[in-house]
Design a protein around this motif. Structure first.
Motif, PDB file in Angstrom:
ATOM      1  N   VAL A   1       1.624-135.925  11.129  1.00 50.15           N
ATOM      2  CA  VAL A   1       0.243-135.509  11.689  1.00 50.15           C
ATOM      3  C   VAL A   1      -0.255-134.895  10.543  1.00 50.15           C
ATOM      4  O   VAL A   1       0.027-133.782   9.915  1.00 50.15           O
ATOM      5  CB  VAL A   1       0.479-134.846  12.985  1.00 50.15           C
ATOM      6  N   VAL A   2      -1.711-135.442  10.126  1.00 49.28           N
ATOM      7  CA  VAL A   2      -2.464-134.783   9.289  1.00 49.28           C
ATOM      8  C   VAL A   2      -3.461-133.909   9.731  1.00 49.28           C
ATOM      9  O   VAL A   2      -4.330-134.623  10.554  1.00 49.28           O
ATOM     10  CB  VAL A   2      -2.912-135.824   8.060  1.00 49.28           C
ATOM     11  N   GLY A   3      -3.290-132.679   9.686  1.00 50.19           N
ATOM     12  CA  GLY A   3      -4.470-131.750  10.421  1.00 50.19           C
ATOM     13  C   GLY A   3      -5.476-131.445   9.490  1.00 50.19           C
ATOM     14  O   GLY A   3      -5.050-130.878   8.323  1.00 50.19           O
ATOM     15  N   LYS A   4      -6.915-131.520   9.948  1.00 51.27           N
ATOM     16  CA  LYS A   4      -7.738-130.891   8.971  1.00 51.27           C
ATOM     17  C   LYS A   4      -8.685-129.848   9.741  1.00 51.27           C
ATOM     18  O   LYS A   4      -9.400-128.987   9.150  1.00 51.27           O
ATOM     19  CB  LYS A   4      -8.964-132.090   8.673  1.00 51.27           C
ATOM     20  N   ARG A   5      -8.631-129.676  11.093  1.00 51.17           N
ATOM     21  CA  ARG A   5      -9.165-128.919  11.859  1.00 51.17           C
ATOM     22  C   ARG A   5      -8.437-127.520  12.006  1.00 51.17           C
ATOM     23  O   ARG A   5      -8.017-127.149  12.935  1.00 51.17           O
ATOM     24  CB  ARG A   5      -9.756-129.160  13.167  1.00 51.17           C
ATOM     25  N   HIS A   6      -8.450-126.531  10.787  1.00 56.29           N
ATOM     26  CA  HIS A   6      -7.827-125.306  11.023  1.00 56.29           C
ATOM     27  C   HIS A   6      -8.464-124.473   9.897  1.00 56.29           C
ATOM     28  O   HIS A   6      -9.457-125.003   9.360  1.00 56.29           O
ATOM     29  CB  HIS A   6      -6.231-125.556  10.511  1.00 56.29           C
ATOM     30  N   HIS A   7      -8.179-123.219  10.292  1.00 57.05           N
ATOM     31  CA  HIS A   7      -8.739-122.487   9.155  1.00 57.05           C
ATOM     32  C   HIS A   7      -7.991-121.689   8.016  1.00 57.05           C
ATOM     33  O   HIS A   7      -8.051-120.376   7.450  1.00 57.05           O
ATOM     34  CB  HIS A   7      -9.241-121.148  10.018  1.00 57.05           C
ATOM     35  N   VAL A   8      -6.919-122.575   7.708  1.00 58.25           N
ATOM     36  CA  VAL A   8      -6.247-121.863   6.488  1.00 58.25           C
ATOM     37  C   VAL A   8      -6.721-122.283   5.212  1.00 58.25           C
ATOM     38  O   VAL A   8      -7.228-123.269   4.973  1.00 58.25           O
ATOM     39  CB  VAL A   8      -4.673-122.441   6.408  1.00 58.25           C
ATOM     40  N   ARG A   9      -7.153-121.127   4.507  1.00 55.63           N
ATOM     41  CA  ARG A   9      -7.747-121.196   3.016  1.00 55.63           C
ATOM     42  C   ARG A   9      -6.946-120.579   1.984  1.00 55.63           C
ATOM     43  O   ARG A   9      -6.190-119.589   2.143  1.00 55.63           O
ATOM     44  CB  ARG A   9      -9.083-120.751   2.901  1.00 55.63           C
ATOM     45  N   PHE A  10      -6.713-121.230   0.693  1.00 54.20           N
ATOM     46  CA  PHE A  10      -6.298-120.832  -0.328  1.00 54.20           C
ATOM     47  C   PHE A  10      -6.994-120.095  -1.532  1.00 54.20           C
ATOM     48  O   PHE A  10      -8.123-121.082  -1.657  1.00 54.20           O
ATOM     49  CB  PHE A  10      -5.036-121.619  -0.881  1.00 54.20           C
ATOM     50  N   PHE A  11      -7.008-119.120  -2.136  1.00 53.93           N
ATOM     51  CA  PHE A  11      -7.876-118.395  -3.050  1.00 53.93           C
ATOM     52  C   PHE A  11      -7.171-118.337  -4.534  1.00 53.93           C
ATOM     53  O   PHE A  11      -6.184-117.538  -4.457  1.00 53.93           O
ATOM     54  CB  PHE A  11      -8.499-117.419  -2.693  1.00 53.93           C
ATOM     55  N   PRO A  12      -7.652-118.905  -5.451  1.00 58.52           N
ATOM     56  CA  PRO A  12      -6.799-118.665  -6.838  1.00 58.52           C
ATOM     57  C   PRO A  12      -6.835-117.035  -7.344  1.00 58.52           C
ATOM     58  O   PRO A  12      -7.797-116.376  -6.839  1.00 58.52           O
ATOM     59  CB  PRO A  12      -7.498-119.583  -7.946  1.00 58.52           C
ATOM     60  N   MET A  13      -5.886-116.967  -8.258  1.00 58.36           N
ATOM     61  CA  MET A  13      -5.860-115.381  -8.831  1.00 58.36           C
ATOM     62  C   MET A  13      -7.191-115.550  -9.670  1.00 58.36           C
ATOM     63  O   MET A  13      -7.674-116.710 -10.132  1.00 58.36           O
ATOM     64  CB  MET A  13      -4.610-115.211  -9.507  1.00 58.36           C
ATOM     65  N   GLN A  14      -7.607-114.403 -10.120  1.00 60.72           N
ATOM     66  CA  GLN A  14      -8.722-114.139 -11.143  1.00 60.72           C
ATOM     67  C   GLN A  14      -8.606-114.929 -12.387  1.00 60.72           C
ATOM     68  O   GLN A  14      -7.555-115.089 -12.861  1.00 60.72           O
ATOM     69  CB  GLN A  14      -8.954-112.949 -11.624  1.00 60.72           C
ATOM     70  N   GLY A  15      -9.346-115.862 -12.672  1.00 57.95           N
ATOM     71  CA  GLY A  15      -9.417-116.684 -13.920  1.00 57.95           C
ATOM     72  C   GLY A  15      -8.633-117.953 -13.690  1.00 57.95           C
ATOM     73  O   GLY A  15      -8.356-118.772 -14.671  1.00 57.95           O
ATOM     74  N   GLN A  16      -7.941-118.170 -12.565  1.00 58.38           N
ATOM     75  CA  GLN A  16      -6.998-119.414 -12.469  1.00 58.38           C
ATOM     76  C   GLN A  16      -7.546-120.516 -11.613  1.00 58.38           C
ATOM     77  O   GLN A  16      -6.845-121.534 -11.545  1.00 58.38           O
ATOM     78  CB  GLN A  16      -5.617-118.835 -11.655  1.00 58.38           C
ATOM     79  N   GLY A  17      -8.905-120.544 -11.164  1.00 58.55           N
ATOM     80  CA  GLY A  17      -9.420-121.528 -10.397  1.00 58.55           C
ATOM     81  C   GLY A  17     -10.056-122.761 -11.325  1.00 58.55           C
ATOM     82  O   GLY A  17     -10.029-122.611 -12.459  1.00 58.55           O
ATOM     83  N   ASP A  18     -10.367-123.565 -10.676  1.00 57.50           N
ATOM     84  CA  ASP A  18     -11.158-124.799 -11.380  1.00 57.50           C
ATOM     85  C   ASP A  18     -12.593-124.259 -11.641  1.00 57.50           C
ATOM     86  O   ASP A  18     -13.071-123.360 -11.582  1.00 57.50           O
ATOM     87  CB  ASP A  18     -10.797-126.233 -10.620  1.00 57.50           C
ATOM     88  N   ARG A  19     -13.305-125.363 -12.032  1.00 59.85           N
ATOM     89  CA  ARG A  19     -14.965-125.097 -12.368  1.00 59.85           C
ATOM     90  C   ARG A  19     -15.430-124.748 -10.999  1.00 59.85           C
ATOM     91  O   ARG A  19     -16.466-124.045 -11.114  1.00 59.85           O
ATOM     92  CB  ARG A  19     -15.423-126.512 -12.891  1.00 59.85           C
ATOM     93  N   SER A  20     -15.002-125.067  -9.756  1.00 55.51           N
ATOM     94  CA  SER A  20     -15.747-124.590  -8.689  1.00 55.51           C
ATOM     95  C   SER A  20     -15.293-123.337  -7.828  1.00 55.51           C
ATOM     96  O   SER A  20     -15.760-122.776  -7.150  1.00 55.51           O
ATOM     97  CB  SER A  20     -15.587-125.717  -7.534  1.00 55.51           C
ATOM     98  N   GLY A  21     -14.107-122.715  -8.835  1.00 56.65           N
ATOM     99  CA  GLY A  21     -13.763-121.454  -8.237  1.00 56.65           C
ATOM    100  C   GLY A  21     -12.361-121.853  -7.166  1.00 56.65           C
ATOM    101  O   GLY A  21     -11.885-120.870  -6.761  1.00 56.65           O
ATOM    102  N   ASN A  22     -12.151-123.100  -6.880  1.00 59.85           N
ATOM    103  CA  ASN A  22     -11.071-123.356  -6.019  1.00 59.85           C
ATOM    104  C   ASN A  22      -9.726-123.497  -6.747  1.00 59.85           C
ATOM    105  O   ASN A  22      -9.657-123.512  -7.939  1.00 59.85           O
ATOM    106  CB  ASN A  22     -11.264-124.740  -5.337  1.00 59.85           C
ATOM    107  N   CYS A  23      -8.549-123.469  -5.886  1.00 63.45           N
ATOM    108  CA  CYS A  23      -7.212-123.663  -6.578  1.00 63.45           C
ATOM    109  C   CYS A  23      -7.372-125.203  -6.965  1.00 63.45           C
ATOM    110  O   CYS A  23      -7.954-126.184  -6.481  1.00 63.45           O
ATOM    111  CB  CYS A  23      -6.278-123.816  -5.427  1.00 63.45           C
ATOM    112  N   PRO A  24      -6.501-125.477  -8.132  1.00 64.77           N
ATOM    113  CA  PRO A  24      -6.521-126.894  -8.588  1.00 64.77           C
ATOM    114  C   PRO A  24      -6.081-127.780  -7.569  1.00 64.77           C
ATOM    115  O   PRO A  24      -5.416-127.540  -6.885  1.00 64.77           O
ATOM    116  CB  PRO A  24      -5.635-126.839  -9.939  1.00 64.77           C
ATOM    117  N   ALA A  25      -6.467-128.980  -7.913  1.00 64.88           N
ATOM    118  CA  ALA A  25      -5.897-130.471  -7.181  1.00 64.88           C
ATOM    119  C   ALA A  25      -4.331-130.436  -6.917  1.00 64.88           C
ATOM    120  O   ALA A  25      -3.814-130.309  -8.114  1.00 64.88           O
ATOM    121  CB  ALA A  25      -6.463-131.676  -7.190  1.00 64.88           C
ATOM    122  N   GLY A  26      -3.525-130.792  -6.161  1.00 64.07           N
ATOM    123  CA  GLY A  26      -2.168-130.643  -6.099  1.00 64.07           C
ATOM    124  C   GLY A  26      -1.412-129.304  -5.582  1.00 64.07           C
ATOM    125  O   GLY A  26      -0.325-129.333  -5.660  1.00 64.07           O
ATOM    126  N   LEU A  27      -2.524-128.376  -4.950  1.00 59.94           N
ATOM    127  CA  LEU A  27      -1.637-127.068  -4.557  1.00 59.94           C
ATOM    128  C   LEU A  27      -0.682-127.656  -3.265  1.00 59.94           C
ATOM    129  O   LEU A  27      -1.500-128.024  -2.319  1.00 59.94           O
ATOM    130  CB  LEU A  27      -2.592-126.070  -4.593  1.00 59.94           C
TER     131      LEU A  27
END
Length: 926
Positions: free
Chosen positions: A769-795
């Motif tokens: 089952v692939v779920g999308k309707r949830h509220h779990v989010r991940f936030f990178p450490m300072q300076g570790q995100g991509d250009r959008s400020g998100n975690c890199p793809a593949g986390l």
């Protein structure tokens, strides 16, 4: 009492024996991850052998990828050691009441009527369940049951008096005692996920939601405040809200907190709300039937107003308020009348009739300012002029937001990761966990010092292969992105004949614009290897108000007569706002004829840049049978195993919009037919409204298997390799509470489909089952995100915030664009193929890279994404004249003056046309 209106008149077959899905554990040798007898590291638990689960049990954790620490929107919670008492709540002789009213009743029960009994106060879920931190001493002395008479404003001096306020009967029955020890055992891997664990988690969720539910407008697990709002027009105002959910995690309980958005009806004058809905404030005359209010617009407004609670200015003027300042008797709108207040008449007891306007003039001595305007009928049956109604604040609109307002909602809801996490932390001040008497009485504490920091991994991206003639055939995506500069498609398509039809006025899209568009397509197709577009197409400007399907058919027949064959593809230019036009075109191309079409919006292709046409080429190529790119199977052992060929199926169900009645649900399945998992076919069906389990699963799986096998045989793959030995189903749209239904209702049908086809080898099945309707989010450490400020793809995260007992993981497979990225949640429900966590995670990540429309990895596996699209396009299977729209309700006899057009399921199934034969082999949905 305002007047009342006059009365109105007039499956698939059984599963083969011995194929029942396993309960709690996979079959021997299946689903075994990297188990170990050593002690589990921090954030991981080792599951005891006796523990049973709904899906496949967790037997290990993934190891592939580089370590990557992240913050998550979870806060540590310490659960109580105190016994919790569970009571059943019913309202004898009462109809099912709204949750809002239920909360008012229970609050009055505990604080105004029997405060001495409910000390400390119990918590309530708004429906049937109450939980207390100690046994309630009932006044009757009975230990297990008592019935209370509840008055919303407290017990009156003489409850039996004729003018006494209404009372509500509430019966409490003790049903269970919950020992939190079962939760401690479950979190440490020593307890099965049974009803006792589920009830304990439910109780804790009710505890944290009790106080906000009494203070704020709420919607299931979210509540909303007016501290931050945005008026988006059409009678809607956005409110910022907070979601909260107590969730079991590996070794501990966590509270998942997120920001959410509520769409509210604009409060105040009902006339102003109606005018705002039409975008014409200050002009009440448009609500008058005598001034030409179109019937379709009246129906649209009526649907919008259904369920809105109003109070009357008449009651306010007469001082009809309850103690404490509460408004007397809010009324719920049932429908909008089709006559004005001066024309709408009702029968009096003496047999005469009277208009609504006259009634208010005589009874309330109130001359209506707008007697030409419509009325509303409320739940009690009374008819109220618009001008006497006030809309109460904080009412959640539970209907679908109009498409033209979606961008406004997204703009309000979207926050960059850093800002979102800050907003969540600030939300703790609104939640006030440390001040809650309910949390204190149940011994529940929340660590509000900061969000939880956890360990994840960044998976390596698969190598993507392009075609011969590319300067670089092997591409390694970086953060989920790559480009097609100097690259040829893996298998480019070719055409012989094509047509350009422009449904836009020639003054707006001239011959020069058409030539520019044609040249742009020629250059783009040549650059990626698609051949045939260098020929001169037929170009024609057509009237979009004419018979669109007839126009397309006429041009096709003319080409067949003059050029020796039908066009291979129609390139069609559409004006803005042409949804109905698009539906007609797709019904013609996919259902009636089976020829490929590519629609372009005139404002998008006018003087478009090469990148635009490069993206169009990705769609055109797969619609014509080509393949854009494939993953390098060498890096993915599962894909490279040619001795065990596989078919991957994506499945989904789509339901009517919230509040919509008399419309069916649609189901879809999409499956690869090639050995490279890049070319797919689809099938869709119609079924009972809002049913999640796929009725026709056996028939649909059998269709996918036949298409897969036939394609491989026809393209020269040896007979043995043509028959799949493994089936992997990625199932979308299923909530955690429905997992068992999928296991019991769909897996036997999938196995029955295999048995019915008499395959040489029975394929081994895996269902995820692939779920999308949830509220779990991940936030990178300072300076570790991509250009959008998100975690890199593949986390990927499969510990700490994942299930302590079941095979699940979170995968953020795409690069961030706007706002905070949402990871997909994967739950392995059934597994005969023996996937390890690493092999399943890498397979899911790879499939997120084969979505044909883009050169980016997407948020869910491509077959699931395609299944979503196929479901959304299912309405195209109906004749466009039926006007099937999942966002609108069919007219029913409850709309006075209108004939019923409610359509039964059999009606929809009868009129649901299959794909044209030639379309069945195309990726028409690309």
């Amino acid at each position: 009492m305002p007047p009342r209106p006059p009365p109105r008149g007039g499956r698939g077959g059984p599963p083969p024996r011995g194929t029942a899905p396993p309960r709690g554990a996979p079959p021997p040798g299946a689903g075994r991850g990297q188990s170990s007898t050593a002690a589990a590291p921090p954030g991981q638990v080792m599951l005891a052998e006796h523990v049973q689960t709904i899906g496949v049990r967790k037997t290990g954790y993934g190891r592939e990828g580089r370590p990557f620490e992240v913050f998550t929107n979870h806060f540590a919670a310490k659960i109580t050691d105190k016994i919790i008492i569970h009571y059943d709540v019913i309202h004898p002789s009462e109809k099912t009441l709204p949750a809002r009213l239920n909360f008012e009743i229970i609050e009055a029960l505990q604080t105004k009527c029997y405060p001495q009994v409910f000390t400390p106060r119990a918590v309530y879920d708004g429906r049937k369940n109450m939980f207390a931190s100690q046994i309630i001493s009932f006044p009757s002395g009975h230990e297990t049951q008592h019935e209370f008479d509840v008055f919303l404003d407290g017990i009156p001096e003489d409850p039996s008096a004729a003018d006494a306020p209404k009372s509500y009967k509430v019966r409490l029955t003790k049903v269970a005692t919950i020992n939190p020890e079962v939760l401690h055992r479950f979190l440490s891997g020593q307890q099965s996920h049974d009803n006792s664990v589920l009830t304990a988690i439910t109780a804790l969720n009710v505890v944290v939601r009790m106080e906000p539910s009494l203070k704020y407008p709420f919607n299931v697990r979210s509540f909303f405040t007016n501290r931050e709002t945005k008026d988006i027009g059409q009678g809607m105002v956005l409110w910022r809200g907070y979601f909260q959910s107590v969730r079991p995690a590996v070794g501990r309980m966590l509270i998942n907190i997120d920001i959410s958005t509520g769409v509210m009806y604009k409060s105040g004058s009902l006339i102003d709300l109606c005018l705002d809905f039409f975008g014409k404030p200050g002009n009440p005359a448009i609500l008058a039937p005598s001034r030409g209010l179109p019937e379709r617009e009246r129906q649209r407004l009526s649907r919008f107003l259904v369920g809105v609670r109003v109070v009357t200015r008449v009651a306010q003027a007469q001082g009809q308020q309850r103690p404490g300042g509460r408004q007397a008797n809010p009324r719920v709108i049932k429908r909008l009348s089709n006559q004005s207040a001066k024309d709408l008449r009702f029968s009096l007891r003496d047999g005469t009739t009277q208009s609504v306007a006259d009634y208010f003039r005589i009874t309330y001595r109130r001359e209506l300012r707008y007697p030409d305007l419509l009325c509303v009928e409320v739940g009690s049956g009374a008819l109220l002029p618009l001008e006497v109604c006030e809309v109460l604040p904080g009412q959640i609109m539970r209907k679908q937001v109009p498409p033209d307002k979606t961008s406004s909602v997204l703009e309000f809801a979207t926050k960059k990761p850093e800002a979102r996490l800050e907003s969540i932390v600030n939300g703790l001040k609104v939640l006030e966990y440390d001040q809650s008497e309910y949390l204190r009485s149940f011994g529940l504490t929340v660590d509000t010092n900061g969000p939880v920091k956890i360990k994840g991994r960044i998976l390596p991206a698969p190598t993507m292969l392009y075609g011969q003639g590319s300067r670089q055939q092997n591409v390694n995506p970086r953060n989920g992105e790559w480009n097609m500069i100097d690259k040829k498609l893996y298998r480019p398509a070719s055409i012989n004949r094509w047509i350009v039809i422009i449904f836009e006025r020639q003054q707006r899209f001239s011959q020069n614009a058409a030539d520019d568009m044609i040249n742009g397509l020629r250059n783009a197709t040549a650059a990626v290897g698609i051949t045939g577009f260098q020929s001169q197409p037929r170009v024609s400007w057509e009237n979009p108000q004419a018979d669109v399907i007839g126009t397309l058919r006429r041009h096709g027949m003319e080409m067949r007569n003059t050029a020796g064959g039908l066009p291979d593809i129609y390139i069609i230019v559409l004006p803005d706002g042409a949804a109905d036009l698009y539906q007609q075109i797709k019904h013609f191309s996919d259902i009636q004829v089976g020829v490929a079409t590519q629609c372009l919006k005139s404002n998008k292709c006018f003087r478009a840049k090469p990148q635009y046409y490069a993206n169009v080429c990705l769609k055109i190529n797969v619609k014509l049978g080509g393949v854009n790119t494939v993953p390098d199977a060498k890096a993915i052992p599962f894909l490279a195993d040619r001795q065990n060929p596989a078919i991957i199926i994506g499945a989904d169900v789509i339901h009517p919009s919230p509040g919509v009645e008399n419309k069916p649900s649609f189901t879809s399945m999409v499956a690869n037919i090639d050995p490279m998992f890049s070319r797919y076919v689809a099938i869709s069906k119609v079924q009972k409204s809002r049913q999640e389990i796929i009725d026709h699963a056996q028939e649909m799986v059998a269709h996918c298997l036949r298409m897969h096998i036939n394609y491989k045989i026809e393209t020269g793959i040896e007979q043995k390799a043509a028959f799949p030995r493994r089936i992997i189903v990625f199932r979308d749209g299923v909530s955690e509470g429905q997992f068992k239904q999928v296991i019991d209702g769909e897996i036997p049908k999938i196995k029955a489909a295999c048995a019915a086809l008499n395959l040489p080898v029975t394929p081994k099945l895996t269902v995820v089952v692939v779920g999308k309707r949830h509220h779990v989010r991940f936030f990178p450490m300072q300076g570790q995100g991509d250009r959008s400020g998100n975690c890199p793809a593949g986390l990927v995260v499969d510990s700490e915030v994942a299930s302590p007992a079941e095979f699940d993981f979170y995968l953020q497979s795409h690069a961030g664009l706007l706002g905070t990225s949402r990871p997909a949640h994967y739950n392995v429900l059934y597994d005969e193929n023996g996937f390890t966590p690493d092999s399943m995670q890498q397979l899911a990540f790879t499939l997120c890279h084969v979505y044909a429309r883009s050169t980016r990895s997407v948020s869910i596996p491509a077959p699931v994404y395609y299944a979503d699209i196929v479901c959304a396009r299912a309405k195209n299977h109906f004749d466009p004249s039926l006007n099937v729209d999942l966002s609108e309700t069919d007219l029913t006899p409850t709309d006075p003056g209108q004939k019923s057009s409610a359509k039964t399921l059999s009606h929809y199934q009868k009129n649901f046309k299959p794909l044209a034969q030639t379309a069945q082999r195309r990726m028409y949905f690309a």
